[in-house]
Write a protein that holds these residues in place. Structure first.
Motif, short mmCIF file in Angstrom:
data_model
loop_
_atom_site.label_atom_id
_atom_site.label_comp_id
_atom_site.label_asym_id
_atom_site.label_seq_id
_atom_site.Cartn_x
_atom_site.Cartn_y
_atom_site.Cartn_z
N ASN A 250 -8.55 6.88 3.93
CA ASN A 250 -9.57 5.85 4.17
C ASN A 250 -10.40 5.52 2.93
OD1 ASN A 250 -8.83 5.54 6.90
ND2 ASN A 250 -10.05 7.33 7.46
N GLU A 251 -10.01 6.09 1.80
CA GLU A 251 -10.59 5.70 0.52
C GLU A 251 -9.55 4.83 -0.19
OE1 GLU A 251 -12.06 8.87 -1.87
OE2 GLU A 251 -13.39 9.64 -0.31
N TYR A 252 -9.94 3.59 -0.51
CA TYR A 252 -8.97 2.64 -1.04
C TYR A 252 -9.19 2.37 -2.53
CZ TYR A 252 -7.93 1.84 3.86
OH TYR A 252 -7.56 2.02 5.16
N MET A 253 -8.07 2.32 -3.25
CA MET A 253 -8.06 1.94 -4.65
C MET A 253 -7.18 0.70 -4.77
SD MET A 253 -7.62 5.70 -6.39
CE MET A 253 -7.65 5.03 -8.05
N VAL A 254 -7.70 -0.32 -5.43
CA VAL A 254 -6.99 -1.59 -5.56
C VAL A 254 -6.60 -1.83 -7.01
CG1 VAL A 254 -7.33 -4.11 -5.55
CG2 VAL A 254 -7.95 -2.76 -3.55
N VAL A 255 -5.40 -2.34 -7.20
CA VAL A 255 -4.98 -2.84 -8.51
C VAL A 255 -4.37 -4.21 -8.27
CG1 VAL A 255 -2.75 -1.64 -8.34
CG2 VAL A 255 -3.58 -2.39 -10.57
N LYS B 123 -3.69 10.86 -3.59
CA LYS B 123 -4.61 11.40 -2.59
C LYS B 123 -5.23 10.27 -1.78
CE LYS B 123 -6.11 15.27 -5.53
NZ LYS B 123 -7.31 15.89 -6.15
N ARG B 124 -5.53 9.17 -2.47
CA ARG B 124 -6.20 8.03 -1.84
C ARG B 124 -5.20 6.89 -1.62
NH1 ARG B 124 -9.02 11.03 -5.05
NH2 ARG B 124 -11.13 11.63 -4.39
N SER B 125 -5.52 6.00 -0.73
CA SER B 125 -4.63 4.86 -0.49
C SER B 125 -4.74 3.87 -1.64
CB SER B 125 -5.00 4.18 0.83
OG SER B 125 -4.75 5.04 1.92
N ILE B 126 -3.61 3.58 -2.24
CA ILE B 126 -3.58 2.67 -3.39
C ILE B 126 -2.91 1.37 -2.97
CG2 ILE B 126 -2.76 2.33 -5.74
CD1 ILE B 126 -2.94 5.33 -6.14
N GLU C 164 0.82 -1.22 0.00
CA GLU C 164 0.00 0.00 0.00
C GLU C 164 0.84 1.26 0.00
OE1 GLU C 164 -3.39 0.30 2.81
OE2 GLU C 164 -2.46 2.17 3.49
N ILE C 165 0.40 2.24 -0.80
CA ILE C 165 0.84 3.63 -0.66
C ILE C 165 -0.32 4.35 0.01
CG2 ILE C 165 1.55 5.74 -1.82
CD1 ILE C 165 2.52 4.05 -4.16
N THR C 166 -0.13 4.79 1.22
CA THR C 166 -1.22 5.43 1.97
C THR C 166 -1.52 6.81 1.41
OG1 THR C 166 -0.59 4.21 3.96
CG2 THR C 166 -2.01 6.13 4.26
N HIS D 58 -13.78 0.90 -0.39
CA HIS D 58 -13.06 0.68 -1.65
C HIS D 58 -13.80 1.40 -2.78
CE1 HIS D 58 -10.90 -2.34 0.64
NE2 HIS D 58 -10.06 -2.47 -0.39
N VAL D 59 -13.21 2.49 -3.24
CA VAL D 59 -13.88 3.32 -4.25
C VAL D 59 -13.59 2.86 -5.68
CG1 VAL D 59 -13.97 5.33 -2.73
CG2 VAL D 59 -11.98 5.01 -4.24
N PHE D 60 -12.49 2.12 -5.85
CA PHE D 60 -12.06 1.74 -7.20
C PHE D 60 -11.22 0.48 -7.12
CE2 PHE D 60 -8.72 1.82 -10.47
CZ PHE D 60 -9.48 1.92 -11.63
N ALA D 61 -11.38 -0.42 -8.10
CA ALA D 61 -10.54 -1.62 -8.18
C ALA D 61 -10.33 -1.98 -9.64
CB ALA D 61 -11.19 -2.78 -7.43
N LEU D 62 -9.09 -2.25 -9.99
CA LEU D 62 -8.69 -2.58 -11.36
C LEU D 62 -7.96 -3.91 -11.36
CD1 LEU D 62 -8.02 -1.99 -14.38
CD2 LEU D 62 -6.08 -0.62 -13.55
#
Length: 460
Positions: free
Chosen positions: A274-279, A317-320, A266-268, A349-353
Protein backbone atom coordinates in the motif's frame (compact mmCIF):
# COMPACT_ATOMS: atom_id res chain seq x y z
CA UNK A 1 18.31 -34.36 17.59
CA UNK A 2 16.34 -33.70 14.41
CA UNK A 3 15.45 -30.22 15.67
CA UNK A 4 19.10 -29.49 16.44
CA UNK A 5 20.13 -30.66 12.95
CA UNK A 6 17.45 -28.51 11.34
CA UNK A 7 18.55 -25.49 13.35
CA UNK A 8 22.15 -25.99 12.27
CA UNK A 9 21.12 -26.23 8.63
CA UNK A 10 19.09 -23.03 8.90
CA UNK A 11 22.03 -21.20 10.46
CA UNK A 12 24.39 -22.43 7.74
CA UNK A 13 21.88 -21.48 5.04
CA UNK A 14 21.52 -18.02 6.56
CA UNK A 15 25.28 -17.52 6.60
CA UNK A 16 25.60 -18.70 2.99
CA UNK A 17 22.73 -16.44 1.88
CA UNK A 18 24.23 -13.40 3.57
CA UNK A 19 27.61 -14.05 2.02
CA UNK A 20 26.00 -14.10 -1.42
CA UNK A 21 23.67 -11.12 -0.91
CA UNK A 22 24.62 -8.36 -3.32
CA UNK A 23 25.82 -5.03 -2.02
CA UNK A 24 24.19 -1.85 -3.38
CA UNK A 25 27.10 -1.12 -5.68
CA UNK A 26 26.87 -4.66 -7.08
CA UNK A 27 23.14 -4.25 -7.70
CA UNK A 28 23.71 -0.95 -9.50
CA UNK A 29 26.42 -2.58 -11.61
CA UNK A 30 23.96 -5.32 -12.59
CA UNK A 31 21.33 -2.75 -13.51
CA UNK A 32 23.67 -0.64 -15.68
CA UNK A 33 25.17 -3.70 -17.39
CA UNK A 34 21.75 -5.08 -18.22
CA UNK A 35 20.49 -1.77 -19.61
CA UNK A 36 23.58 -1.22 -21.76
CA UNK A 37 23.94 -4.76 -23.11
CA UNK A 38 20.39 -6.09 -23.36
CA UNK A 39 18.12 -3.10 -22.90
CA UNK A 40 14.74 -2.65 -24.57
CA UNK A 41 14.30 1.13 -24.30
CA UNK A 42 15.86 1.93 -27.69
CA UNK A 43 13.77 -0.74 -29.50
CA UNK A 44 10.58 0.49 -27.86
CA UNK A 45 11.35 4.08 -28.84
CA UNK A 46 12.16 3.04 -32.39
CA UNK A 47 8.65 1.63 -32.76
CA UNK A 48 6.96 4.47 -30.92
CA UNK A 49 8.70 7.08 -33.07
CA UNK A 50 8.99 5.45 -36.47
CA UNK A 51 5.91 3.21 -36.61
CA UNK A 52 3.50 5.43 -34.68
CA UNK A 53 5.01 8.92 -34.90
CA UNK A 54 3.60 12.08 -33.34
CA UNK A 55 1.13 11.60 -30.50
CA UNK A 56 -0.76 14.85 -30.03
CA UNK A 57 -3.53 14.48 -27.43
CA UNK A 58 -6.73 13.22 -29.02
CA UNK A 59 -5.00 12.06 -32.21
CA UNK A 60 -4.86 8.63 -33.83
CA UNK A 61 -1.14 8.53 -32.99
CA UNK A 62 -1.89 8.99 -29.30
CA UNK A 63 -4.52 6.23 -29.45
CA UNK A 64 -2.09 3.83 -31.12
CA UNK A 65 0.62 4.68 -28.58
CA UNK A 66 -1.75 3.80 -25.73
CA UNK A 67 -2.43 0.38 -27.19
CA UNK A 68 1.21 -0.29 -28.06
CA UNK A 69 2.65 0.57 -24.66
CA UNK A 70 -0.11 -1.34 -22.86
CA UNK A 71 0.69 -4.46 -24.91
CA UNK A 72 4.42 -4.12 -24.24
CA UNK A 73 3.89 -3.72 -20.50
CA UNK A 74 1.65 -6.80 -20.48
CA UNK A 75 4.51 -8.82 -21.97
CA UNK A 76 6.78 -7.93 -19.02
CA UNK A 77 4.82 -10.13 -16.64
CA UNK A 78 3.91 -7.34 -14.23
CA UNK A 79 1.40 -7.82 -11.42
CA UNK A 80 -1.18 -5.83 -13.37
CA UNK A 81 -1.54 -3.43 -16.31
CA UNK A 82 -4.51 -1.16 -16.95
CA UNK A 83 -5.79 1.93 -18.75
CA UNK A 84 -7.08 4.93 -16.80
CA UNK A 85 -9.64 6.96 -18.81
CA UNK A 86 -9.13 10.71 -19.08
CA UNK A 87 -10.80 13.35 -21.24
CA UNK A 88 -8.29 15.39 -23.25
CA UNK A 89 -8.42 18.39 -25.61
CA UNK A 90 -8.31 17.80 -29.35
CA UNK A 91 -6.56 20.52 -31.33
CA UNK A 92 -5.55 19.99 -34.95
CA UNK A 93 -3.01 21.96 -36.95
CA UNK A 94 -4.61 21.62 -40.36
CA UNK A 95 -2.78 22.61 -43.56
CA UNK A 96 0.85 23.71 -43.30
CA UNK A 97 1.23 27.34 -42.27
CA UNK A 98 2.56 29.97 -44.66
CA UNK A 99 4.12 33.37 -44.02
CA UNK A 100 6.15 36.09 -45.69
CA UNK A 101 7.71 39.44 -44.85
CA UNK A 102 6.75 42.35 -47.10
CA UNK A 103 9.22 45.25 -47.12
CA UNK A 104 7.50 47.23 -49.89
CA UNK A 105 4.38 46.27 -51.88
CA UNK A 106 5.21 43.31 -54.10
CA UNK A 107 8.61 42.59 -52.51
CA UNK A 108 8.35 39.61 -50.19
CA UNK A 109 10.46 36.89 -48.61
CA UNK A 110 9.02 33.73 -47.06
CA UNK A 111 9.69 32.83 -43.43
CA UNK A 112 9.26 29.69 -41.36
CA UNK A 113 6.36 29.66 -38.91
CA UNK A 114 4.05 27.23 -37.15
CA UNK A 115 0.84 27.71 -35.21
CA UNK A 116 1.09 27.52 -31.43
CA UNK A 117 -0.91 24.76 -29.82
CA UNK A 118 -4.42 25.90 -28.99
CA UNK A 119 -4.35 28.91 -31.30
CA UNK A 120 -7.31 29.93 -33.40
CA UNK A 121 -6.84 30.07 -37.16
CA UNK A 122 -6.54 33.13 -39.33
CA UNK A 123 -9.30 33.84 -41.82
CA UNK A 124 -9.09 31.69 -44.99
CA UNK A 125 -7.29 34.61 -46.65
CA UNK A 126 -4.78 35.00 -43.84
CA UNK A 127 -3.80 38.29 -42.19
CA UNK A 128 -1.30 40.96 -43.18
CA UNK A 129 -0.35 43.89 -41.00
CA UNK A 130 2.49 46.04 -39.75
CA UNK A 131 4.48 44.74 -36.81
CA UNK A 132 5.35 46.01 -33.37
CA UNK A 133 8.44 44.38 -31.84
CA UNK A 134 8.55 43.97 -28.05
CA UNK A 135 10.64 41.97 -25.61
CA UNK A 136 8.27 41.75 -22.67
CA UNK A 137 4.78 42.63 -21.50
CA UNK A 138 6.02 45.85 -19.89
CA UNK A 139 7.06 47.19 -23.30
CA UNK A 140 3.68 46.14 -24.65
CA UNK A 141 1.89 48.10 -21.94
CA UNK A 142 4.09 51.15 -22.51
CA UNK A 143 3.18 51.24 -26.21
CA UNK A 144 -0.52 50.99 -25.42
CA UNK A 145 -3.52 50.59 -27.67
CA UNK A 146 -2.70 53.63 -29.79
CA UNK A 147 0.47 52.04 -31.18
CA UNK A 148 -0.66 48.41 -31.21
CA UNK A 149 -4.24 48.32 -32.46
CA UNK A 150 -4.58 46.70 -35.88
CA UNK A 151 -0.97 45.42 -35.85
CA UNK A 152 0.80 42.11 -35.29
CA UNK A 153 2.81 41.94 -32.08
CA UNK A 154 6.27 40.38 -32.53
CA UNK A 155 7.65 38.98 -29.27
CA UNK A 156 11.41 38.71 -29.70
CA UNK A 157 12.92 37.88 -26.31
CA UNK A 158 15.52 35.14 -26.84
CA UNK A 159 16.48 32.47 -24.35
CA UNK A 160 19.27 33.84 -22.15
CA UNK A 161 22.44 32.32 -23.60
CA UNK A 162 24.69 32.79 -20.56
CA UNK A 163 22.53 30.59 -18.33
CA UNK A 164 24.11 27.13 -18.15
CA UNK A 165 20.81 25.69 -16.95
CA UNK A 166 18.89 25.81 -20.21
CA UNK A 167 15.58 25.09 -18.48
CA UNK A 168 16.09 28.29 -16.52
CA UNK A 169 16.65 30.11 -19.80
CA UNK A 170 13.47 28.55 -21.20
CA UNK A 171 11.51 29.56 -18.13
CA UNK A 172 12.74 33.11 -18.52
CA UNK A 173 11.02 33.66 -21.86
CA UNK A 174 8.26 31.10 -22.28
CA UNK A 175 5.56 33.43 -20.90
CA UNK A 176 5.62 35.38 -24.19
CA UNK A 177 4.57 32.20 -25.98
CA UNK A 178 2.02 31.07 -23.42
CA UNK A 179 0.30 34.38 -22.65
CA UNK A 180 1.43 36.54 -25.54
CA UNK A 181 -1.89 36.45 -27.40
CA UNK A 182 -3.93 37.31 -24.29
CA UNK A 183 -1.76 40.32 -23.52
CA UNK A 184 -1.61 41.57 -27.12
CA UNK A 185 -5.37 41.24 -27.57
CA UNK A 186 -5.91 43.74 -24.73
CA UNK A 187 -4.48 46.46 -26.96
CA UNK A 188 -6.26 45.52 -30.18
CA UNK A 189 -3.54 43.46 -31.91
CA UNK A 190 -4.74 41.29 -34.80
CA UNK A 191 -2.14 38.56 -34.39
CA UNK A 192 0.96 37.44 -32.53
CA UNK A 193 4.29 36.05 -33.75
CA UNK A 194 6.69 34.68 -31.13
CA UNK A 195 10.40 33.94 -31.41
CA UNK A 196 10.89 30.18 -31.05
CA UNK A 197 12.16 28.90 -27.70
CA UNK A 198 15.53 27.76 -29.01
CA UNK A 199 19.12 28.62 -28.13
CA UNK A 200 20.33 27.76 -31.62
CA UNK A 201 19.94 29.90 -34.73
CA UNK A 202 18.15 27.74 -37.30
CA UNK A 203 15.17 27.66 -39.64
CA UNK A 204 12.90 25.47 -37.50
CA UNK A 205 9.87 27.00 -35.77
CA UNK A 206 9.08 25.50 -32.36
CA UNK A 207 5.47 25.05 -31.33
CA UNK A 208 4.14 24.79 -27.76
CA UNK A 209 1.07 25.51 -25.72
CA UNK A 210 -0.57 28.91 -25.41
CA UNK A 211 -3.68 30.16 -23.64
CA UNK A 212 -6.51 32.63 -24.12
CA UNK A 213 -7.57 32.37 -20.46
CA UNK A 214 -11.23 33.41 -20.39
CA UNK A 215 -11.01 35.67 -23.44
CA UNK A 216 -14.25 35.44 -25.50
CA UNK A 217 -13.86 33.46 -28.72
CA UNK A 218 -14.62 36.52 -30.86
CA UNK A 219 -11.66 38.38 -29.33
CA UNK A 220 -9.08 35.62 -29.77
CA UNK A 221 -6.23 36.31 -32.18
CA UNK A 222 -4.04 33.81 -34.06
CA UNK A 223 -0.65 33.07 -32.57
CA UNK A 224 2.38 31.58 -34.33
CA UNK A 225 6.05 30.86 -33.65
CA UNK A 226 8.78 31.96 -36.03
CA UNK A 227 12.21 30.33 -36.41
CA UNK A 228 15.15 31.99 -34.68
CA UNK A 229 16.88 32.80 -37.98
CA UNK A 230 13.75 34.46 -39.32
CA UNK A 231 13.20 36.28 -36.03
CA UNK A 232 16.67 37.78 -36.42
CA UNK A 233 15.88 38.78 -40.01
CA UNK A 234 12.54 40.29 -39.07
CA UNK A 235 14.05 42.29 -36.22
CA UNK A 236 16.77 43.66 -38.52
CA UNK A 237 14.19 44.68 -41.13
CA UNK A 238 12.12 46.50 -38.51
CA UNK A 239 15.16 48.49 -37.45
CA UNK A 240 15.53 49.67 -41.05
CA UNK A 241 11.83 50.41 -41.60
CA UNK A 242 8.75 50.47 -39.39
CA UNK A 243 6.58 49.92 -42.48
CA UNK A 244 7.54 46.24 -42.75
CA UNK A 245 4.51 43.95 -42.83
CA UNK A 246 4.03 40.29 -42.06
CA UNK A 247 1.53 37.99 -43.74
CA UNK A 248 0.61 34.62 -42.30
CA UNK A 249 -2.08 32.02 -42.78
CA UNK A 250 -3.03 29.15 -40.48
CA UNK A 251 -5.80 26.53 -40.56
CA UNK A 252 -5.78 25.12 -37.02
CA UNK A 253 -8.93 24.22 -35.10
CA UNK A 254 -10.00 23.37 -31.56
CA UNK A 255 -12.48 20.49 -31.42
CA UNK A 256 -14.45 18.96 -28.55
CA UNK A 257 -12.63 16.98 -25.87
CA UNK A 258 -12.20 13.25 -26.52
CA UNK A 259 -11.45 10.27 -24.30
CA UNK A 260 -7.92 9.00 -23.99
CA UNK A 261 -5.99 7.09 -21.32
CA UNK A 262 -3.08 6.99 -18.94
CA UNK A 263 -1.25 3.65 -19.29
CA UNK A 264 -0.32 2.08 -15.94
CA UNK A 265 1.64 -1.03 -14.99
CA UNK A 266 2.47 -2.25 -11.49
CA UNK A 267 4.77 -4.61 -9.63
CA UNK A 268 2.94 -5.09 -6.34
CA UNK A 269 5.13 -4.72 -3.27
CA UNK A 270 6.10 -7.77 -1.23
CA UNK A 271 6.17 -6.05 2.19
CA UNK A 272 4.40 -2.69 1.84
CA UNK A 273 1.95 -3.11 -1.04
CA UNK A 274 0.00 0.00 0.00
CA UNK A 275 3.03 2.26 -0.35
CA UNK A 276 3.30 3.34 -3.98
CA UNK A 277 6.33 4.45 -5.97
CA UNK A 278 5.73 5.95 -9.41
CA UNK A 279 8.09 6.29 -12.35
CA UNK A 280 6.80 7.90 -15.52
CA UNK A 281 6.88 10.17 -18.55
CA UNK A 282 4.22 11.63 -20.83
CA UNK A 283 2.94 9.63 -23.76
CA UNK A 284 1.62 12.57 -25.78
CA UNK A 285 3.84 14.77 -27.91
CA UNK A 286 3.56 17.71 -30.26
CA UNK A 287 2.87 17.01 -33.90
CA UNK A 288 5.78 18.52 -35.84
CA UNK A 289 8.26 15.71 -35.14
CA UNK A 290 7.76 12.27 -33.65
CA UNK A 291 8.39 13.29 -30.04
CA UNK A 292 11.45 11.10 -29.48
CA UNK A 293 13.05 13.39 -26.90
CA UNK A 294 9.82 14.98 -25.66
CA UNK A 295 8.82 12.63 -24.26
CA UNK A 296 9.22 9.29 -25.97
CA UNK A 297 12.55 8.91 -24.18
CA UNK A 298 10.93 9.35 -20.78
CA UNK A 299 8.19 6.86 -21.65
CA UNK A 300 10.52 4.03 -22.64
CA UNK A 301 13.00 4.75 -19.84
CA UNK A 302 10.16 4.47 -17.33
CA UNK A 303 8.96 1.19 -18.85
CA UNK A 304 12.54 -0.07 -18.75
CA UNK A 305 12.78 0.59 -14.99
CA UNK A 306 10.25 -2.16 -14.28
CA UNK A 307 11.81 -4.52 -16.81
CA UNK A 308 15.29 -4.02 -15.34
CA UNK A 309 14.07 -4.63 -11.79
CA UNK A 310 12.49 -7.91 -12.88
CA UNK A 311 15.55 -8.85 -14.94
CA UNK A 312 17.80 -8.34 -11.90
CA UNK A 313 15.55 -10.53 -9.77
CA UNK A 314 14.69 -7.63 -7.45
CA UNK A 315 11.39 -8.11 -5.64
CA UNK A 316 10.35 -4.62 -4.55
CA UNK A 317 9.12 -4.10 -1.00
CA UNK A 318 6.76 -1.36 -2.16
CA UNK A 319 4.39 -1.30 -5.11
CA UNK A 320 6.16 0.25 -8.08
CA UNK A 321 4.08 1.71 -10.88
CA UNK A 322 5.01 2.96 -14.29
CA UNK A 323 2.57 5.67 -15.36
CA UNK A 324 2.56 6.91 -18.94
CA UNK A 325 0.69 10.19 -18.62
CA UNK A 326 -1.51 11.55 -21.38
CA UNK A 327 -1.82 15.27 -22.22
CA UNK A 328 1.18 16.86 -20.53
CA UNK A 329 1.83 19.14 -23.49
CA UNK A 330 -1.46 21.03 -23.57
CA UNK A 331 -3.35 20.45 -20.37
CA UNK A 332 -1.84 18.08 -17.77
CA UNK A 333 -5.15 16.24 -17.78
CA UNK A 334 -3.50 12.83 -17.34
CA UNK A 335 -1.39 13.89 -14.36
CA UNK A 336 -4.31 15.55 -12.63
CA UNK A 337 -6.57 12.55 -13.26
CA UNK A 338 -4.02 10.11 -11.84
CA UNK A 339 -3.52 12.26 -8.73
CA UNK A 340 -7.28 12.71 -8.26
CA UNK A 341 -7.96 8.97 -8.43
CA UNK A 342 -5.08 8.26 -6.06
CA UNK A 343 -6.51 10.73 -3.57
CA UNK A 344 -10.02 9.29 -3.87
CA UNK A 345 -8.65 5.81 -3.15
CA UNK A 346 -6.49 7.04 -0.28
CA UNK A 347 -3.32 5.71 -1.92
CA UNK A 348 -0.07 6.56 -0.18
CA UNK A 349 2.42 7.68 -2.83
CA UNK A 350 5.76 7.85 -1.06
CA UNK A 351 7.95 8.51 -4.11
CA UNK A 352 7.55 9.61 -7.74
CA UNK A 353 10.21 10.00 -10.43
CA UNK A 354 9.70 11.61 -13.84
CA UNK A 355 11.78 11.70 -16.99
CA UNK A 356 10.79 14.62 -19.22
CA UNK A 357 14.01 16.42 -20.13
CA UNK A 358 15.12 14.43 -23.15
CA UNK A 359 17.15 11.29 -23.74
CA UNK A 360 20.59 12.84 -23.39
CA UNK A 361 23.38 11.74 -21.03
CA UNK A 362 22.06 11.56 -17.44
CA UNK A 363 23.79 13.88 -14.96
CA UNK A 364 21.70 13.34 -11.84
CA UNK A 365 18.36 14.29 -10.34
CA UNK A 366 16.26 17.20 -9.17
CA UNK A 367 14.40 16.64 -5.90
CA UNK A 368 11.34 18.09 -4.25
CA UNK A 369 11.58 16.84 -0.66
CA UNK A 370 12.52 17.80 2.90
CA UNK A 371 16.09 18.06 4.21
CA UNK A 372 16.06 14.64 5.87
CA UNK A 373 15.24 12.83 2.63
CA UNK A 374 17.61 15.00 0.62
CA UNK A 375 20.44 14.12 3.00
CA UNK A 376 19.56 10.45 2.50
CA UNK A 377 19.95 10.96 -1.26
CA UNK A 378 23.30 12.68 -0.79
CA UNK A 379 24.52 9.64 1.14
CA UNK A 380 24.07 7.61 -2.07
CA UNK A 381 26.25 9.86 -4.24
CA UNK A 382 29.25 7.52 -4.01
CA UNK A 383 27.14 4.71 -5.49
CA UNK A 384 26.47 6.86 -8.58
CA UNK A 385 30.00 8.20 -8.91
CA UNK A 386 31.25 5.36 -11.20
CA UNK A 387 28.52 6.33 -13.68
CA UNK A 388 29.44 10.04 -13.63
CA UNK A 389 26.13 10.94 -11.98
CA UNK A 390 26.95 13.93 -9.80
CA UNK A 391 24.03 16.38 -9.94
CA UNK A 392 21.76 16.16 -6.89
CA UNK A 393 19.84 19.37 -6.26
CA UNK A 394 16.67 20.46 -4.48
CA UNK A 395 14.91 22.35 -7.26
CA UNK A 396 11.64 20.67 -8.19
CA UNK A 397 10.75 17.47 -10.01
CA UNK A 398 8.41 17.40 -13.02
CA UNK A 399 5.02 18.57 -14.25
CA UNK A 400 3.33 15.15 -14.31
CA UNK A 401 4.39 14.01 -10.83
CA UNK A 402 3.83 17.46 -9.32
CA UNK A 403 0.13 16.86 -8.48
CA UNK A 404 1.19 13.93 -6.23
CA UNK A 405 3.14 16.21 -3.88
CA UNK A 406 2.50 15.99 -0.14
CA UNK A 407 4.48 17.32 2.81
CA UNK A 408 5.88 13.83 3.45
CA UNK A 409 6.77 12.25 0.11
CA UNK A 410 9.71 12.61 -2.28
CA UNK A 411 9.37 13.74 -5.89
CA UNK A 412 12.27 13.60 -8.35
CA UNK A 413 13.10 14.39 -11.95
CA UNK A 414 15.86 12.85 -14.05
CA UNK A 415 18.38 15.55 -15.00
CA UNK A 416 20.10 14.80 -18.33
CA UNK A 417 22.60 17.12 -19.98
CA UNK A 418 20.34 19.84 -21.36
CA UNK A 419 22.60 21.81 -23.70
CA UNK A 420 21.10 20.30 -26.89
CA UNK A 421 17.57 19.69 -25.66
CA UNK A 422 16.01 22.94 -26.87
CA UNK A 423 17.48 22.44 -30.34
CA UNK A 424 14.77 19.77 -30.70
CA UNK A 425 12.08 20.73 -28.18
CA UNK A 426 8.63 21.03 -29.87
CA UNK A 427 10.21 21.19 -33.34
CA UNK A 428 10.17 19.04 -36.47
CA UNK A 429 13.65 17.67 -35.69
CA UNK A 430 12.51 15.98 -32.47
CA UNK A 431 12.92 12.67 -34.21
CA UNK A 432 14.41 9.25 -33.57
CA UNK A 433 17.64 9.99 -35.42
CA UNK A 434 18.46 12.57 -32.72
CA UNK A 435 18.47 9.83 -30.05
CA UNK A 436 21.76 8.29 -28.90
CA UNK A 437 21.16 4.68 -27.89
CA UNK A 438 23.79 4.61 -25.16
CA UNK A 439 22.67 7.88 -23.58
CA UNK A 440 19.07 6.68 -23.53
CA UNK A 441 20.06 3.41 -21.86
CA UNK A 442 22.24 5.16 -19.28
CA UNK A 443 19.23 7.27 -18.33
CA UNK A 444 17.03 4.20 -17.89
CA UNK A 445 19.62 2.53 -15.67
CA UNK A 446 20.09 5.68 -13.59
CA UNK A 447 16.36 5.91 -12.95
CA UNK A 448 16.20 2.23 -12.01
CA UNK A 449 19.06 2.65 -9.56
CA UNK A 450 17.29 5.47 -7.73
CA UNK A 451 14.00 3.56 -7.60
CA UNK A 452 15.83 0.52 -6.22
CA UNK A 453 17.47 2.55 -3.45
CA UNK A 454 14.30 4.34 -2.39
CA UNK A 455 12.40 1.06 -2.35
CA UNK A 456 15.07 -0.66 -0.28
CA UNK A 457 15.55 2.09 2.30
CA UNK A 458 12.21 3.92 2.19
CA UNK A 459 11.70 7.59 2.98
CA UNK A 460 12.22 9.36 6.27
Amino acid sequence: MKNLTLLCLLIIASIVFKSHAQTDDEVLKTIYTSSLTEGESYNWLNYLSNQIGSRLSGSLGAERAVQYTKEELEQLGLSKVWLQPVMVPKWIRGAKEYAYIETVPGKTSTVNICALGGSVATSPLGIKAQLVEVHNFEELEALGKEQIEGKIVFYNRPMQADLINTFQAYGGCVNQRYKGAVEAAKYGAVGVVVRSMNLRLDDLPHTGSMTYDDLPVAQRIPSVAISTNDAETLSTMLKLSKDVKLYFKTSCKQLNDVQSYNVIGEITGSEFPNEYMVVGGHLDSWDLGDGSHDDGAGVVQSMEVLRLLKKAGIKPKRSIRVVLFMNEENGLRGANKYADVAKQKGENHVFALESDSGGFTPRGFRFDCDEANFNKVLSWKELFKPYLIHYFEKEGSGADVGPLKTDKNVLAGLHPDSQRYFDHHHASNDTFDAINKRELELGAATMTALVYLFDKYGIK
